[in-house]
Enzyme design. Structure first.
Site, PDB file in Angstrom:
ATOM      1  N   GLU A   3      25.225  15.649  71.302  1.00 24.17           N
ATOM      2  CA  GLU A   3      25.225  15.905  72.750  1.00 24.17           C
ATOM      3  C   GLU A   3      23.811  16.314  73.169  1.00 24.17           C
ATOM      4  O   GLU A   3      23.242  17.258  72.616  1.00 24.17           O
ATOM      5  CB  GLU A   3      26.206  17.026  73.097  1.00 24.17           C
ATOM      6  CG  GLU A   3      26.230  17.298  74.606  1.00 24.17           C
ATOM      7  CD  GLU A   3      27.129  18.476  74.965  1.00 24.17           C
ATOM      8  OE1 GLU A   3      28.223  18.245  75.468  1.00 24.17           O
ATOM      9  OE2 GLU A   3      26.722  19.627  74.717  1.00 24.17           O
ATOM     10  N   GLU A  47      24.610  33.239  81.560  1.00 21.32           N
ATOM     11  CA  GLU A  47      26.050  33.106  81.755  1.00 21.32           C
ATOM     12  C   GLU A  47      26.773  32.941  80.421  1.00 21.32           C
ATOM     13  O   GLU A  47      27.850  33.479  80.207  1.00 21.32           O
ATOM     14  CB  GLU A  47      26.330  31.898  82.667  1.00 21.32           C
ATOM     15  CG  GLU A  47      27.696  31.902  83.288  1.00 21.32           C
ATOM     16  CD  GLU A  47      28.670  30.979  82.583  1.00 21.32           C
ATOM     17  OE1 GLU A  47      29.800  30.869  83.034  1.00 21.32           O
ATOM     18  OE2 GLU A  47      28.295  30.366  81.557  1.00 21.32           O
TER      19      GLU A  47
HETATM   20  P1  0O2 Z   1      28.047  26.205  72.867  1.00 22.90           P
HETATM   21  O1  0O2 Z   1      28.145  27.576  72.283  1.00 22.90           O
HETATM   22  O2  0O2 Z   1      26.919  26.087  73.824  1.00 22.90           O
HETATM   23  O3  0O2 Z   1      28.070  25.140  71.849  1.00 22.90           O
HETATM   24  P2  0O2 Z   1      34.583  22.404  77.281  1.00 22.90           P
HETATM   25  O4  0O2 Z   1      34.347  23.175  76.003  1.00 22.90           O
HETATM   26  O5  0O2 Z   1      35.932  21.771  77.390  1.00 22.90           O
HETATM   27  O6  0O2 Z   1      34.187  23.226  78.508  1.00 22.90           O
HETATM   28  P3  0O2 Z   1      33.418  19.899  76.558  1.00 22.90           P
HETATM   29  O7  0O2 Z   1      34.473  18.935  77.003  1.00 22.90           O
HETATM   30  O8  0O2 Z   1      33.257  20.083  75.081  1.00 22.90           O
HETATM   31  O9  0O2 Z   1      33.537  21.280  77.317  1.00 22.90           O
HETATM   32  O10 0O2 Z   1      32.070  19.393  77.104  1.00 22.90           O
HETATM   33  P4  0O2 Z   1      31.173  19.978  78.233  1.00 22.90           P
HETATM   34  O11 0O2 Z   1      31.972  20.456  79.402  1.00 22.90           O
HETATM   35  O12 0O2 Z   1      30.199  18.897  78.499  1.00 22.90           O
HETATM   36  O13 0O2 Z   1      30.507  21.261  77.578  1.00 22.90           O
HETATM   37  C1  0O2 Z   1      29.823  21.234  76.376  1.00 22.90           C
HETATM   38  C2  0O2 Z   1      28.741  22.291  76.332  1.00 22.90           C
HETATM   39  O14 0O2 Z   1      28.126  22.425  77.634  1.00 22.90           O
HETATM   40  C3  0O2 Z   1      29.232  23.697  76.037  1.00 22.90           C
HETATM   41  O15 0O2 Z   1      29.393  23.831  74.662  1.00 22.90           O
HETATM   42  C4  0O2 Z   1      28.112  24.531  76.605  1.00 22.90           C
HETATM   43  O16 0O2 Z   1      26.967  24.495  75.775  1.00 22.90           O
HETATM   44  C5  0O2 Z   1      27.773  23.790  77.865  1.00 22.90           C
HETATM   45  N1  0O2 Z   1      28.597  24.289  78.983  1.00 22.90           N
HETATM   46  C6  0O2 Z   1      29.619  23.665  79.589  1.00 22.90           C
HETATM   47  N2  0O2 Z   1      30.116  24.409  80.579  1.00 22.90           N
HETATM   48  C7  0O2 Z   1      29.386  25.546  80.621  1.00 22.90           C
HETATM   49  C8  0O2 Z   1      29.412  26.723  81.450  1.00 22.90           C
HETATM   50  O17 0O2 Z   1      30.222  26.886  82.368  1.00 22.90           O
HETATM   51  N3  0O2 Z   1      28.467  27.669  81.179  1.00 22.90           N
HETATM   52  C9  0O2 Z   1      27.543  27.544  80.190  1.00 22.90           C
HETATM   53  N4  0O2 Z   1      26.667  28.530  79.999  1.00 22.90           N
HETATM   54  N5  0O2 Z   1      27.517  26.453  79.381  1.00 22.90           N
HETATM   55  C10 0O2 Z   1      28.397  25.468  79.593  1.00 22.90           C
HETATM   56  P5  0O2 Z   1      30.334  24.953  74.075  1.00 22.90           P
HETATM   57  O18 0O2 Z   1      30.955  24.440  72.831  1.00 22.90           O
HETATM   58  O19 0O2 Z   1      31.283  25.448  75.121  1.00 22.90           O
HETATM   59  O20 0O2 Z   1      29.364  26.129  73.751  1.00 22.90           O
END
Ligand code: 0O2
Length: 271
Positions: free
Chosen positions: A140, A155
């Site tokens: 990603e 955040e």
């Molecule tokens: P980390 O710790 O950063 O790896 P979902 O988990 O369902 O919300 P999905 O479908 O896996 O999301 O994909 P999406 O929505 O594209 O989000 C993937 C990553 O985008 C997240 O990974 C975060 O890094 C970032 N992200 C998405 N939404 C938010 C948000 O509201 N706030 C912040 N700060 N980051 C966000 P992870 O695995 O959640 O976390």
């Protein structure tokens, strides 16, 4: 699943993160070499921690056998840009590459998340060469401005602190901060040309000065002390003028002097 098996699963993702980070950093270097503005300000990457993978599997009800297929951000690259306009440029750069296959795009800039999160995500397919042959993995790529990154980082730590129970007044403040970030990015875009011009001339000047200093350092080895002192004084005088064309002219003259000494030393080594 034991830790050894996890290491084996994650190894190609480690390789992908290393290679992709290096490739995006090379793009920055290429822009700088061409003395052009780079739409990429900085790049970093990480492989998701096993604990976070397990947490995501639990949250999304994903079986461990489907981890590689269904968790798309095990390999994560974050590209930080100065201006919102740079994000589209980076997206096009990624599309134009033959070593990165775009699978999916999520535009959280046009469609901001309810939390206030803004970023452009691209899920890609990338092939690494392992000892067992080629292995394609998903990664990603998150592309966002410095300001968006500031908000997301803060955040994210608050999300970690409060888990699902973020107090409403904090949520509201974050939402207000997100609006402030949108305005900050807009304001920066308005003065983008001016900022880019000044950064560019700063970089050009820094490169010229570094070349001059290199040449002067080499001359210390071959030229006589009086001549070196004269060159040094002249350099300080021109440096104080703060004028790129004078510095460029001085660099050319210095290059000719250095070339003369180089030719002399080659002659000397043949005689
Ligand atoms: P980390 O710790 O950063 O790896 P979902 O988990 O369902 O919300 P999905 O479908 O896996 O999301 O994909 P999406 O929505 O594209 O989000 C993937 C990553 O985008 C997240 O990974 C975060 O890094 C970032 N992200 C998405 N939404 C938010 C948000 O509201 N706030 C912040 N700060 N980051 C966000 P992870 O695995 O959640 O976390």
């Amino acid at each position: 699943m034991d830790i050894k098996l996890w290491r084996e699963i994650l190894q190609p993702y480690e390789m992908a993160v290393d290679e992709l980070t290096m490739k995006f950093n090379n793009m920055i270097k290429e822009y700088h070499l061409l003395e052009e503005y780079s739409p990429i300000e900085m790049v970093n990457g990480r492989v998701k921690k096993i604990s976070s993978i397990l947490e995501k599997c639990q949250k999304k009800n994903i079986s461990l056998d489907d981890v590689c297929d269904k968790i798309e951000d095990i390999a994560g690259i974050r590209i930080i840009c100065q201006f919102v306009e740079d994000i589209n440029k980076v997206v096009s750069l990624i599309h134009s590459r033959t070593d990165i296959k775009v699978l999916q795009e999520k535009d959280y800039i046009t469609n901001m998340k309810p939390s206030g999160y803004r970023s452009y995500h691209i899920i890609v397919d990338y092939t690494v060469q392992t000892l067992n042959g080629p292995k394609s993995v998903k990664a990603e790529i998150q592309i966002r401005t410095l300001a968006m990154n500031f908000w997301a980082t803060i955040e994210h730590s608050l999300q970690y602190k409060y888990k699902q129970n973020m107090p409403p007044h904090i949520r509201e403040r974050l939402s207000a901060a997100s609006t402030a970030i949108i305005n900050l990015d807009k304001e920066m875009s308005r003065i983008r040309d001016e900022i880019m011009d000044s950064q560019n001339s700063f970089r050009v000047k820094a490169n010229i000065i570094s070349e001059i200093l290199n040449l002067m350092q080499n001359l210390y080895k071959s030229a006589n002390k009086r001549e070196i002192l004269k060159i040094q004084e002249e350099f300080y005088r021109i440096y104080r003028l703060d004028d790129i064309s004078s510095l460029t002219k001085f660099l050319k003259e210095l290059d000719i002097i250095a070339e003369g000494y180089r030719a002399q030393s080659i002659d000397a080594s043949f005689n």
